[in-house]
Scaffold this active site. Structure first.
Site: not given
Length: 356
Positions: A64, A222-223
């Site tokens: 990460y 997106v949500l």
């Protein structure tokens, strides 16, 4: 209806006695190496706010933000390391041009764990995941290598991520039969947009003693309602560049996903909550979910997302969300749930509905 929770409503992780918060702090956003993450000061504010609210489950990975995520988590955890459950992962390549710097094999595993321990400033990792199934390394090599790390005290618990259900169940069975350390957690993508884990991965994890950990519960943003149909042509440039590019490259931005986001937005307006809170509340209401991975690039995003813990959705609202995001389970589940086969097997007797 969904139930109100808080970060200190700890749950047992799979077939273990380890207590973890129902929302894990995902730290893929810690560090700006990929062009869109949180700078160090903002990342610290996010970390401290999560821990101060009672959160104890922090998730990172060796790759990460090119290692910055682990480094920052290690720095922020100083003075409170033992009260935290820190998970990290290995598999992703860390040195371009070196074919053994990634993969699931023992050389990659050991080197990655040693580097993670240095970055995390710790002498142990609470939970180590096989980050991704690569289909090359014999499972016995992986299982024995992981068991050695546990026996050495460098790792306490084991998990799997992004792996077919049949392979995960096979590995768990082999570990059990040979007396090696079993897996207690499984990470997989799961949201209103991506529900295919319901076919095999979630029931497999519950049956085989692995706590289920959804990632991307907001479908790459997106949500949350942040995208519209005008964003459907987002450049697919991969993980570096922008969050919109990540959503586009991952396939989260589609006409179907935006239609689901519309229903989420309607219920958000009805409840006086944010779209993100409604979408996250739907995931936490799934009894097969142990803890979901929650990422944030700003403290404001974190605070908003944590509000999902006390969102109450009615049965009718849950039905609307289920209907908008429904998937076909496919064979054999459609057949097994069908009235013809059930009647043929039961001989006319009535049995409780089987949860697959």
């Amino acid at each position: 209806m969904t139930q109100s929770l808080d970060l200190a409503t700890y749950r047992l992780l799979g077939r273990s006695g380890l207590r973890v918060s129902p929302l894990a702090l995902g730290t893929m956003t810690f560090g700006s190496d990929w062009g869109w993450g949180a700078e160090q000061d903002e990342a610290r504010r996010i970390f401290d706010a999560y821990v101060d609210r009672g959160g104890n489950f922090v998730d990172t990975a060796n790759a990460y933000t090119n290692g910055s995520s682990e480094r920052l988590v290690g720095e922020f955890a100083e003075g409170k390391r033992n009260r935290l459950v820190i998970s990290t992962k290995y598999t992703m390549a860390t040195h371009p041009g070196d074919p053994n710097s990634g993969g699931n094999h023992r050389k990659s595993m050991v080197a990655s764990v040693e580097e993670s321990l240095r970055r995390l400033k710790s002498d142990y990792i609470d939970l180590l995941y096989v980050h991704q199934w690569e289909g090359l390394t014999p499972v016995e090599e992986i299982l024995r290598g992981l068991d050695d790390l546990v026996r050495q005290g460098k790792v306490l618990y084991l998990g799997l991520s992004d792996i077919p259900a049949w392979q995960a169940s096979r590995m768990q069975a082999i570990a059990d039969l040979r007396g090696w350390t079993p897996f207690v957690a499984l990470q997989s993508e799961y949201s209103l947009v991506e529900r295919t884990s319901e076919r095999d991965l979630i029931p497999m994890a519950n049956e085989m003693g692995m706590g289920f950990m959804p990632w991307a519960p907001l479908a790459n943003g997106v949500l949350s309602g942040k995208y519209s149909r005008a964003d459907l042509g987002a450049s697919q440039t991969g993980i570096a560049g922008s969050r919109k590019a990540v959503a586009g490259a991952h396939g989260s931005l589609s006409e179907r996903s935006l239609a689901i986001a519309d229903v989420v937005g309607e219920i958000a307006r009805e409840t006086g909550r944010s779209s993100a809170q409604v979408a996250l509340a739907w995931v936490t209401a799934n009894t097969g979910v142990t803890a979901l991975l929650l990422g944030a690039r700003t403290l404001q995003q974190l605070e908003n997302n944590l509000g999902a813990l006390d969102v109450s959705l009615s049965a009718e609202q849950m039905r609307r969300l289920d209907a908008a995001s429904a998937i076909e389970l496919g064979f054999p589940y459609n057949l097994l749930h069908g009235p013809f086969l059930r009647a043929a097997v039961s001989g006319g007797a009535h049995f409780p509905e089987r949860t697959w």
